[in-house]
Every structure is written in C-alpha cells, then in structure tokens.
Design a protein around this motif. Structure first.
Motif, PDB file in Angstrom:
ATOM      1  N   SER A 180      13.681  -4.996  -1.426  1.00  0.00           N
ATOM      2  CA  SER A 180      15.063  -4.625  -1.736  1.00  0.00           C
ATOM      3  C   SER A 180      16.003  -5.548  -2.538  1.00  0.00           C
ATOM      4  N   VAL A 181      15.888  -6.863  -2.057  1.00  0.00           N
ATOM      5  CA  VAL A 181      16.897  -7.920  -2.720  1.00  0.00           C
ATOM      6  C   VAL A 181      16.519  -7.887  -4.244  1.00  0.00           C
ATOM      7  N   LEU A 182      15.074  -7.869  -4.420  1.00  0.00           N
ATOM      8  CA  LEU A 182      14.353  -7.947  -5.798  1.00  0.00           C
ATOM      9  C   LEU A 182      14.516  -6.499  -6.536  1.00  0.00           C
ATOM     10  N   HIS A 183      15.104  -5.607  -5.978  1.00  0.00           N
ATOM     11  CA  HIS A 183      15.249  -4.361  -6.473  1.00  0.00           C
ATOM     12  C   HIS A 183      13.963  -3.918  -6.960  1.00  0.00           C
ATOM     13  N   ALA A 184      12.812  -3.709  -5.846  1.00  0.00           N
ATOM     14  CA  ALA A 184      11.587  -3.533  -6.180  1.00  0.00           C
ATOM     15  C   ALA A 184      11.600  -1.974  -6.251  1.00  0.00           C
ATOM     16  N   GLY A 185      10.426  -1.336  -6.853  1.00  0.00           N
ATOM     17  CA  GLY A 185      10.213   0.080  -7.033  1.00  0.00           C
ATOM     18  C   GLY A 185       9.318   0.857  -5.960  1.00  0.00           C
ATOM     19  N   LEU A 186       8.747   2.161  -6.029  1.00  0.00           N
ATOM     20  CA  LEU A 186       7.883   2.598  -5.288  1.00  0.00           C
ATOM     21  C   LEU A 186       6.559   1.710  -5.062  1.00  0.00           C
ATOM     22  N   MET A 187       6.026   1.422  -6.200  1.00  0.00           N
ATOM     23  CA  MET A 187       4.805   0.692  -6.065  1.00  0.00           C
ATOM     24  C   MET A 187       4.750  -0.440  -5.149  1.00  0.00           C
ATOM     25  N   ALA A 188       6.084  -1.340  -4.972  1.00  0.00           N
ATOM     26  CA  ALA A 188       6.101  -2.397  -4.110  1.00  0.00           C
ATOM     27  C   ALA A 188       6.099  -2.091  -2.749  1.00  0.00           C
ATOM     28  N   PHE A 189       6.873  -0.831  -2.374  1.00  0.00           N
ATOM     29  CA  PHE A 189       6.830  -0.464  -0.962  1.00  0.00           C
ATOM     30  C   PHE A 189       5.813   0.027  -0.387  1.00  0.00           C
ATOM     31  N   VAL A 190       4.905   0.776  -1.319  1.00  0.00           N
ATOM     32  CA  VAL A 190       3.560   1.050  -0.871  1.00  0.00           C
ATOM     33  C   VAL A 190       2.713   0.028  -0.678  1.00  0.00           C
ATOM     34  N   GLY A 191       3.066  -0.833  -1.444  1.00  0.00           N
ATOM     35  CA  GLY A 191       1.932  -2.095  -1.294  1.00  0.00           C
ATOM     36  C   GLY A 191       2.170  -2.670   0.053  1.00  0.00           C
ATOM     37  N   ILE A 192       3.542  -2.922   0.243  1.00  0.00           N
ATOM     38  CA  ILE A 192       4.215  -3.423   1.620  1.00  0.00           C
ATOM     39  C   ILE A 192       3.283  -2.611   2.786  1.00  0.00           C
ATOM     40  N   PHE A 193       3.500  -1.406   2.597  1.00  0.00           N
ATOM     41  CA  PHE A 193       2.973  -0.362   3.759  1.00  0.00           C
ATOM     42  C   PHE A 193       1.374  -0.864   3.991  1.00  0.00           C
ATOM     43  N   THR A 194       0.630  -1.074   2.900  1.00  0.00           N
ATOM     44  CA  THR A 194      -0.756  -1.716   3.002  1.00  0.00           C
ATOM     45  C   THR A 194      -0.724  -2.536   3.737  1.00  0.00           C
ATOM     46  N   ILE A 195       0.044  -3.791   3.179  1.00  0.00           N
ATOM     47  CA  ILE A 195      -0.106  -5.114   4.093  1.00  0.00           C
ATOM     48  C   ILE A 195       0.169  -4.935   5.403  1.00  0.00           C
ATOM     49  N   SER A 196       1.093  -4.117   5.802  1.00  0.00           N
ATOM     50  CA  SER A 196       1.356  -3.849   7.275  1.00  0.00           C
ATOM     51  C   SER A 196       0.109  -3.241   7.848  1.00  0.00           C
ATOM     52  N   CYS A 197      -0.502  -2.378   7.253  1.00  0.00           N
ATOM     53  CA  CYS A 197      -1.816  -1.858   8.007  1.00  0.00           C
ATOM     54  C   CYS A 197      -2.853  -2.939   8.030  1.00  0.00           C
ATOM     55  N   LEU A 198      -3.056  -3.846   7.219  1.00  0.00           N
ATOM     56  CA  LEU A 198      -4.056  -4.999   7.227  1.00  0.00           C
ATOM     57  C   LEU A 198      -3.518  -5.684   8.422  1.00  0.00           C
ATOM     58  N   THR A 199      -2.209  -6.193   8.558  1.00  0.00           N
ATOM     59  CA  THR A 199      -1.769  -7.129   9.550  1.00  0.00           C
ATOM     60  C   THR A 199      -2.042  -6.402  10.917  1.00  0.00           C
ATOM     61  N   LEU A 200      -1.654  -5.263  10.983  1.00  0.00           N
ATOM     62  CA  LEU A 200      -1.848  -4.437  12.339  1.00  0.00           C
ATOM     63  C   LEU A 200      -3.455  -4.880  12.956  1.00  0.00           C
ATOM     64  N   ASN A 201      -4.427  -4.555  11.921  1.00  0.00           N
ATOM     65  CA  ASN A 201      -5.839  -4.501  12.035  1.00  0.00           C
ATOM     66  C   ASN A 201      -6.249  -5.870  12.430  1.00  0.00           C
ATOM     67  N   LEU A 202      -5.621  -6.979  11.791  1.00  0.00           N
ATOM     68  CA  LEU A 202      -6.195  -8.312  12.050  1.00  0.00           C
ATOM     69  C   LEU A 202      -5.522  -8.895  13.459  1.00  0.00           C
ATOM     70  N   ILE A 203      -4.247  -8.692  13.704  1.00  0.00           N
ATOM     71  CA  ILE A 203      -3.732  -9.320  14.846  1.00  0.00           C
ATOM     72  C   ILE A 203      -4.090  -8.681  16.051  1.00  0.00           C
ATOM     73  N   ASN A 204      -4.419  -7.197  16.106  1.00  0.00           N
ATOM     74  CA  ASN A 204      -5.191  -6.531  17.027  1.00  0.00           C
ATOM     75  C   ASN A 204      -6.387  -6.846  17.437  1.00  0.00           C
ATOM     76  N   ARG A 205      -6.960  -7.222  16.623  1.00  0.00           N
ATOM     77  CA  ARG A 205      -8.586  -7.588  16.689  1.00  0.00           C
ATOM     78  C   ARG A 205      -8.573  -9.223  17.330  1.00  0.00           C
ATOM     79  N   MET A 206      -7.573  -9.715  16.888  1.00  0.00           N
ATOM     80  CA  MET A 206      -7.584 -11.285  17.597  1.00  0.00           C
ATOM     81  C   MET A 206      -7.276 -11.128  19.117  1.00  0.00           C
ATOM     82  N   ALA A 207      -6.066 -10.330  19.196  1.00  0.00           N
ATOM     83  CA  ALA A 207      -5.572 -10.101  20.584  1.00  0.00           C
ATOM     84  C   ALA A 207      -6.617  -9.263  21.575  1.00  0.00           C
TER      85      ALA A 207
END
Length: 505
Positions: free
Chosen positions: A162-189
């Motif tokens: 948001s500070v960098l005034h990113a567009g739609l593409m960046a926020f979709v990428g953040i959503f994907t990173i969130s999904c990957l992070t959920l998977n990785l941390i859950n597997r470790m736990a």
C-alpha cells in the motif's frame, strides 16, 4: 475451543484490517476484481478438496474413539494421496478454462495471475487437508500457530504494498504468498504436535463406509460451493459491475469474520467430538451433543444478528470510508441471516457423523435450485439488491428445509421452547441497541449501540432461564481462571444465576 478461538480472534483482527487496507488501497472497482480472484481461489480449493477434509476429520476421530490409531493413520495416508490427484485434475481444468474464457477482469496480467492463483490453490488446499487430519486427532495447535504467523506476515506485506501504491497484481501475489506460508508453517507444527501417518490397510467395513461417504460428500460439497454465494458473485460479475462484486465481497468478509469470531471454537471442535461420541456410544450420545451445540449456536447466532444490525452503519463508514456506504444494507442482511442460520452447523455435523449424507444432499440440492431461480430472476434486473434478496431467500428456505429433516430423526436435538424465549430477548435487545445507536452522534455510535445490546441480551438470557445449572457451573469454572476480572465476573454471574437456581428442583 479456547485455543482455536484465541488464534481465530487474532486471525480475524488481522484479516479485517487487511481487508480494509486493501479495499482503501485499490478502490471499489479494483477491489471488486481482487475479491473476484479470491472468490475463484476459494471455489477451486473447494473443488480440489471436495469431501476429503470432512471425511478425514470424521473417520480419523471415529477411529481414535474406537481405539484404533493405526487405522486412523492409514485413512490419513489414503486421503492425502487422493487429494494430490484431485488438485492436479482441478488445476489442469482451471488452466484449460482460462485459455478458453480469458477472463476480462485480469486484463493484460492474465497469465501471471493465473499462475499465482494455481500456486495458491494447491498450497491452501493441501493445508486444509492437513488441518482436517490434525483436527481428527483433536490437535488444534498446528492450525492456531499457522493462522497467526501467516496473518502477521500478510499484514506486513499488505502495508508495504500500500505504501508503494502497488496494484491488483501485487495484492494477488501477496495472497499467494500467504497460502504458501500457511502450508509451510502448518506442516512444521504438525510434525511437532501430531501423529505421523503412513500406508496400510483399512478394515473392509470402514473402507466401504469411507468410500460411500466420500462419494456422497463430494457431491454435497460441490452443491454447497455452488450455492455459497457462487450464483450471486457470478451473476453480479456478469450483469452488474466489479464495484457491486466488491460490495458483496465486503458483506461476505464481515459476515464470515463475525461468525468465526463468535463461534469458531465450537465449530472447530464439534465434528471431532461428536464423531468420537458416536464411535463410543452410537446415535443417542450424538443426539445429546446436537442438542447442546444447537442451544449454544442459537445464543451465539442471535448475538451476531443483533450486534450486526446495530453496529454495521457506523462501523462500515468508519473502517471503509464513504465510498462503501452502498454496501451497508447488504452487510446488515447477510449478518442477520448468518446469525439466525448458525444453528445449521450443528445439524450438518450430526448428519455427517451419523452417515445421513443423503439428507444433506437433498437439503443442499433443494437450496441450490431455489438459489438459481432467485438469482436469475432478481440479479440481472436489480443488481446488488437482487443479490441480497437472492441470498436471503435461499438461506431462509434452507433453514426451513433443514429443520424439517432433522426433526424426523432427532427431534430431541432442537430445544424449540428455549430457543423461542431467547429469540424474543434478542428482538428486545436489538431494538434497544438500535435506538441508542441512532441518537448517538459521530462514527462511534456502534460502541454505544453494541454496549446497550449486550447489557440487555446477556442478563435477560438468564432471566428467561435459557442457561442450565451445568452451564452456570462451567461459566464459574472459566471465571475462576481469569484473575481479578474473573472475580468481578463471578459476582455478576452469581446474581444472574438466581432464576436458574429457582428453576432447579
């Protein structure tokens, strides 16, 4: 319940803040496109997992309840293997569909967004299955840890974008990173808290039940996916515009957040505990759990409905700004209906546990037909208003049908008289809260309205004798663990217990 609830409150606070931040950063039109993308991801995840998550929790919990942890391990391995094949098929069909349809919402960034969506769907679908397996073992630490850490990471990324005034593409990428992070941390736990699983034989009788359950539930889940705002979002995107999709998405986000905020502990633990009870003592014990769960769901649902109606106007304006005022009626309707229909969660869990998937299929099939009729009749002509009316008509019809089916097999599971008394209390509390909110100036009217609603609803629920002596004892045990605040709460609870004690023989 406490563990899951605590992590979900953190997740909800972060998720709500993230949703508001993205909506303000993108504006109504681009936020509608983002909401459409996230909705599509959710639909693809549902198709990828179909019956696998529900069946995992049910049969693993049942196996543990019957004292067969090795069988639970073998079931986990089989369903994890099935899920890998299911994801591969869904993603292949998704790429084919995008190549043919070429969604206009993604414009010139269609290919990278398609890839990001596919990665996010695979990661989060797999995460959901591992969560279901851990819940079957009655281990709730992995999902709690993963949701909190992933939420913090996503919040940080959204703020930077948001500070960098990113567009739609960046926020979709953040959503994907969130999904990957959920998977990785859950597997470790998972490896830290849960039992590993491996290949092996499942007893023939349970294998037959599992196969039948998978087939019926797969059809059921797809029906549920089709009637869970799918018709509304698709028709709004086709006949209205992305702004209307964004408004309807905000209504869905706040409604889902409110439901999880008030009921996620019970929802997360109900299915495994009911399945264990069924494995130990059969349908009679499962019916008792149904009755208790329905009573708690009804009280929670009335609070969601009342507070939602009272606080939505000023709360939405404060969080999202005046650009999103047109979304307020949709949010009010969805919140009220979500609260009144919360009790269907306990009915659905009972039908899953007692292998009455046929009833769930008939209920969902009937609701889907109603949803399609209302959607095509209303949305092309009335836009967002038509979507709200379609949602309301479908959900109310589903409640009626669901109640009819459950009373045929477990009428003792619905404490109708108690529920009717508390409904009157909810109406009175909502009226009082609304009047106070209306006369309170400024954006903080939702605070005074919410306080008045709570001050009327909670004491009155004791005076109409909705809570049993056992409930009061449980409340007392909880307040004992809360320190000085708990001692104050316990004195108040002692005053409110008077009607309950006078009722006891």
């Amino acid at each position: 319940m406490a563990l899951v609830s605590a992590s979900t409150y953190v997740e909800y606070a972060l998720g709500l803040f993230i949703s508001v931040w993205i909506a303000r950063a993108l504006g109504p039109a681009d936020f509608g496109r983002y909401a459409f993308t996230v909705w599509l991801c959710g639909w693809l995840m549902t198709c990828s997992n179909h019956a696998l998550t529900t069946s995992s929790t049910k049969f693993i919990a049942e196996a543990y309840g019957a004292g067969s942890p090795d069988v639970a391990s073998h079931i986990s391995f089989r369903l994890a293997r099935n899920q890998a094949w299911s994801c591969a098929v869904v993603i292949a069909l998704f790429f084919l569909g995008v190549a043919i349809i070429r969604p206009q919402e993604w414009g010139s960034v269609m290919l990278p967004i398609t890839v990001l969506v596919a990665i996010g769907v695979v990661a989060k679908s797999n995460y959901s299955l591992w969560v279901a397996i851990s819940k079957g073992q009655e281990k709730f630490e992995p999902v709690s840890i993963a949701t909190v850490i992933s939420g913090v990471i996503m919040l940080a990324l959204v703020v930077i974008a948001s500070v960098l005034h990113a567009g739609l593409m960046a926020f979709v990428g953040i959503f994907t990173i969130s999904c990957l992070t959920l998977n990785l941390i859950n597997r470790m736990a998972y490896r830290r808290y849960c039992q590993p699983f491996g290949p092996g034989e499942v007893p023939p009788e349970m294998s037959r039940r599992l196969t039948r359950h998978l087939r019926l539930t797969a059809v059921l889940i797809l029906l549920l996916a089709l009637k869970s705002n799918t018709v509304e979002v698709f028709l709004l995107n086709t006949y209205a515009n992305s702004t209307a999709v964004g408004f309807f998405a905000i209504a869905g986000t706040l409604t889902r957040g409110a439901v999880e905020l008030f009921s996620v502990g019970l929802t997360s633990t109900l299915l495994p505990y009911m399945a264990r009870a069924f494995g130990q003592s059969g349908q009679a014990q499962a019916t008792r759990v149904l009755s208790e769960a329905t009573r708690f769901y009804w009280a929670t649902g009335l609070m969601i409905a009342g507070l939602g109606f009272v606080t939505t106007p000023s709360l939405v304006t404060l969080m999202y700004g005046n650009k999103y005022v047109a979304a307020i009626p949709a949010i009010e309707v969805t919140l009220v209906l979500a609260g009144l229909l919360l009790m269907t969660n306990s009915i659905a869990a009972f039908q899953v546990v007692t292998d009455r998937q046929g009833d769930r299929l008939r209920i969902s099939g009937s609701a889907l037909v109603i949803n399609l009729i209302l959607g095509f009749s209303l949305i092309p002509h009335f836009g967002l208003l038509g979507a709200v009316l379609c949602y309301a008509g479908t959900r109310l019809a589903e409640l009626v049908i669901c109640t009819i089916y459950i009373r045929r097999v477990a009428s003792a599971g619905l404490p109708v008289a108690l529920m009717a008394r508390l409904f009157v209390v909810g109406l009175v509390a909502t009226g009082a809260g609304w009047l106070v909110a209306e006369v309170t100036p400024g954006h903080l009217a939702f605070v005074t309205g919410g306080v008045v609603f709570t001050a009327v609803f909670l004491p009155a629920s004791f005076f109409v004798r909705y809570w049993s002596e056992e409930d009061c004892r449980l409340m007392g045990m909880i307040t004992d663990k809360l320190g000085p605040l708990g001692r104050v709460a316990k004195r108040v609870l002692g005053v409110l217990q008077g009607p309950v004690q006078r009722m006891a023989p």
